[in-house]
Design a protein around this motif. Structure first.
Motif, PDB file in Angstrom:
ATOM      1  N   ALA A 133       0.861  -1.193   0.000  1.00  0.00           N
ATOM      2  CA  ALA A 133       0.000   0.000   0.000  1.00  0.00           C
ATOM      3  C   ALA A 133       0.894   1.239   0.000  1.00  0.00           C
ATOM      4  N   LEU A 134       0.465   2.274  -0.721  1.00  0.00           N
ATOM      5  CA  LEU A 134       1.294   3.477  -0.860  1.00  0.00           C
ATOM      6  C   LEU A 134       0.643   4.702  -0.224  1.00  0.00           C
ATOM      7  N   HIS A 135       1.455   5.391   0.551  1.00  0.00           N
ATOM      8  CA  HIS A 135       1.052   6.658   1.179  1.00  0.00           C
ATOM      9  C   HIS A 135       1.645   7.775   0.310  1.00  0.00           C
ATOM     10  N   LEU A 136       0.787   8.606  -0.260  1.00  0.00           N
ATOM     11  CA  LEU A 136       1.272   9.687  -1.129  1.00  0.00           C
ATOM     12  C   LEU A 136       1.414  10.989  -0.352  1.00  0.00           C
ATOM     13  N   GLY A 137       2.457  11.713  -0.663  1.00  0.00           N
ATOM     14  CA  GLY A 137       2.611  13.031  -0.051  1.00  0.00           C
ATOM     15  C   GLY A 137       3.772  13.754  -0.697  1.00  0.00           C
ATOM     16  N   ALA A 153       0.571  16.880  -8.386  1.00  0.00           N
ATOM     17  CA  ALA A 153       1.315  15.619  -8.281  1.00  0.00           C
ATOM     18  C   ALA A 153       0.382  14.466  -7.919  1.00  0.00           C
ATOM     19  N   MET A 154      -0.403  14.667  -6.891  1.00  0.00           N
ATOM     20  CA  MET A 154      -1.240  13.557  -6.427  1.00  0.00           C
ATOM     21  C   MET A 154      -2.404  13.293  -7.370  1.00  0.00           C
ATOM     22  N   GLY A 155      -2.908  14.344  -7.994  1.00  0.00           N
ATOM     23  CA  GLY A 155      -3.996  14.148  -8.953  1.00  0.00           C
ATOM     24  C   GLY A 155      -3.563  13.234 -10.086  1.00  0.00           C
ATOM     25  N   ILE A 156      -2.359  13.449 -10.590  1.00  0.00           N
ATOM     26  CA  ILE A 156      -1.871  12.618 -11.706  1.00  0.00           C
ATOM     27  C   ILE A 156      -1.695  11.170 -11.248  1.00  0.00           C
ATOM     28  N   LEU A 157      -1.121  10.996 -10.063  1.00  0.00           N
ATOM     29  CA  LEU A 157      -0.912   9.623  -9.564  1.00  0.00           C
ATOM     30  C   LEU A 157      -2.250   8.927  -9.304  1.00  0.00           C
ATOM     31  N   LEU A 158      -3.164   9.631  -8.671  1.00  0.00           N
ATOM     32  CA  LEU A 158      -4.463   9.018  -8.372  1.00  0.00           C
ATOM     33  C   LEU A 158      -5.205   8.650  -9.656  1.00  0.00           C
ATOM     34  N   GLN A 159      -5.079   9.495 -10.655  1.00  0.00           N
ATOM     35  CA  GLN A 159      -5.725   9.220 -11.951  1.00  0.00           C
ATOM     36  C   GLN A 159      -5.163   7.934 -12.563  1.00  0.00           C
ATOM     37  N   GLN A 160      -3.914   7.630 -12.228  1.00  0.00           N
ATOM     38  CA  GLN A 160      -3.295   6.402 -12.744  1.00  0.00           C
ATOM     39  C   GLN A 160      -3.522   5.219 -11.810  1.00  0.00           C
ATOM     40  N   GLY A 161      -4.368   5.418 -10.821  1.00  0.00           N
ATOM     41  CA  GLY A 161      -4.700   4.307  -9.911  1.00  0.00           C
ATOM     42  C   GLY A 161      -3.662   4.099  -8.821  1.00  0.00           C
ATOM     43  N   ILE A 162      -2.767   5.061  -8.655  1.00  0.00           N
ATOM     44  CA  ILE A 162      -1.678   4.904  -7.683  1.00  0.00           C
ATOM     45  C   ILE A 162      -1.968   5.730  -6.433  1.00  0.00           C
ATOM     46  N   GLY A 163      -1.896   5.079  -5.278  1.00  0.00           N
ATOM     47  CA  GLY A 163      -2.070   5.812  -4.011  1.00  0.00           C
ATOM     48  C   GLY A 163      -3.213   5.255  -3.200  1.00  0.00           C
ATOM     49  N   ASP A 164      -2.938   4.938  -1.927  1.00  0.00           N
ATOM     50  CA  ASP A 164      -3.961   4.359  -1.053  1.00  0.00           C
ATOM     51  C   ASP A 164      -4.319   5.283   0.102  1.00  0.00           C
ATOM     52  N   THR A 165      -3.441   6.223   0.407  1.00  0.00           N
ATOM     53  CA  THR A 165      -3.742   7.227   1.418  1.00  0.00           C
ATOM     54  C   THR A 165      -2.956   8.479   1.045  1.00  0.00           C
ATOM     55  N   ILE A 166      -3.536   9.648   1.345  1.00  0.00           N
ATOM     56  CA  ILE A 166      -2.829  10.881   0.994  1.00  0.00           C
ATOM     57  C   ILE A 166      -2.723  11.809   2.193  1.00  0.00           C
TER      58      ILE A 166
END
Ligand code: SF4
Length: 406
Positions: A231-235, A252-265
């Protein structure tokens, strides 16, 4: 041809981790978390800030555990929060001497729902792996998950130097920046491997790799996502103050989340002196809500205003309604299930006002310059009232409250 993302990609498959009842990863929605900036040894201030962050919607709160006094305060903070009926899980942020603090303060080790380890500063040379192992052993003993949190500013220098040397020996195919990104990713993955070898389950490990530049963050997390199923924590670390921090983190996080990446921010914003810490929770919620991943609050559609509106009544009303909704949500969420799906429109004139208001659950079209001083209110697409006079704002707020109650 470069593929264009028309829809968000499916969430990357990750191993879910239970943090004191809040699941991060697996099938769970992306979790919002934040961190206090109080001295943890100051129990009153820390309890107040954790409570405010939790109330604002932070589903996990991290606190600094940097010395004996802070570690001794942790169980008391937990107890006080429990007495307030706040079950928000607390994460201990450890650097340098986490192994010692956890060993010397068993009640702290028990009270925390997760330990954050920074592999770049858990110890030096021969001591590093031993001290890292001691924290992991504590996590196993107390059945707690850990976040292996690599940070650009405290990156394992030995690993970086070794990768730089290897790159040079191979004729420098990678730039220094690319090698640094690789070192960040390897530091996280090698530490996770070590934790697993010691006996920590995969369902007890979350990874993060925080950097301060948007492009680095996207690249580093894309690499982590490809090479592991943790699981990945984005920040974005040191995102900055005000608008800059909000824009950089969201980009940064919008692009990652759009690619399905990130479980908590976590959105790390530097608050203005004396500023409101809960702003970072608000931004994190708005990011997830704007992108359609979660729904936390009713949407208030407000027009930007233009030359047709010389008064600021509609802007003030829109702002007031948004803050009413935010304040009331903790109560309303339990009382009126589904209230977060509500759509409210506050519009400035007849041009788009009636149209937008009809599309909302409840909407008002305030009179623009030169229009008759009447404000039609639409409920579920039908005009149900026309407000006039000096109390239009108050009258509409009352109508909204009635609508929610009904
Ligand atoms: Fe301007 Fe009216 Fe459009 Fe608002 S709805 S931006 S006031 S034209």
């Amino acid at each position: 041809m470069t593929a264009i993302l028309r829809e968000p990609l499916a969430r990357r498959t990750s191993v879910g981790v239970n943090i004191g009842g809040v699941v991060v990863g697996g099938d769970a929605p992306v979790v919002v978390q934040s961190m206090t900036n109080t001295d943890t040894a100051d129990i009153d201030s820390t309890v107040a800030q954790v409570a405010a962050l939790s109330q604002a919607g932070s589903e996990i709160v991290r606190i600094t555990v940097d010395r004996d006094e802070a570690a001794a305060a942790v169980p008391k903070i937990r107890e006080r929060l429990d007495r307030l009926g706040m079950s928000v899980p607390l994460v201990g942020d450890f650097h340098y001497i986490g192994h010692k603090l956890l060993a010397d303060h068993p009640a702290c080790a028990e009270a925390l729902a997760k330990y954050r380890i920074n592999p770049g500063n858990v110890g030096f040379r021969d001591k590093r792996d031993r001290q890292f192992a001691e924290i992991v052993e504590m996590a196993i003993k107390y059945d707690k998950p850990v976040r292996i949190g690599v940070n650009w500013g405290s990156l394992d220098q030995e690993l970086l130097t070794r990768l730089m040397d290897e790159n040079q020996e191979q004729g420098s195919p990678l730039s220094a920046r690319q090698v640094t990104r690789e070192a960040i990713v390897q530091s996280a993955l090698l530490s996770a491997e070590l934790a697993e070898k010691i006996g920590l389950g995969r369902d007890k490990i979350i990874l993060s790799a925080k950097v301060s530049q948007v492009q680095d963050l996207i690249s580093v997390y894309a690499m982590l996502a490809e090479r592991s199923d943790h699981a990945l924590h984005l920040g974005l670390t040191e995102a900055g103050m005000g608008t800059k921090g909000v824009v950089a983190s969201s980009a940064a996080m919008g692009i990652l989340l759009q690619q399905g990446i990130g479980d908590t921010i976590r959105i790390s914003l530097t608050p203005e002196p004396g500023g409101d810490r809960t702003r970072e929770v608000q931004v994190a919620q708005e990011l997830l809500q704007t992108m359609g991943f979660r729904q936390f609050l009713p949407v208030v559609a407000a027009c930007p205003g233009c030359g047709r509106t010389t008064s600021t009544v509609f802007q003030e009303l829109a702002q007031r309604i948004e803050s009413d909704l935010r304040e009331q949500m903790p109560i309303w969420r339990d009382k009126y299930p589904g209230v977060e799906e509500l759509k409210v429109a506050v519009m400035g004139c007849i041009v788009n006002g009636p149209g937008e208001s009809k599309h909302a659950d409840i909407g008002i079209s305030l009179p623009g310059t030169g229009e008759s001083p009447a404000a039609p209110v639409y409920v579920e697409g039908r005009k149900t009232a026309t407000l006039r006079g000096n109390n239009i704002a108050e009258d509409f707020r009352a109508m909204l409250a009635d609508y929610i109650e009904q």
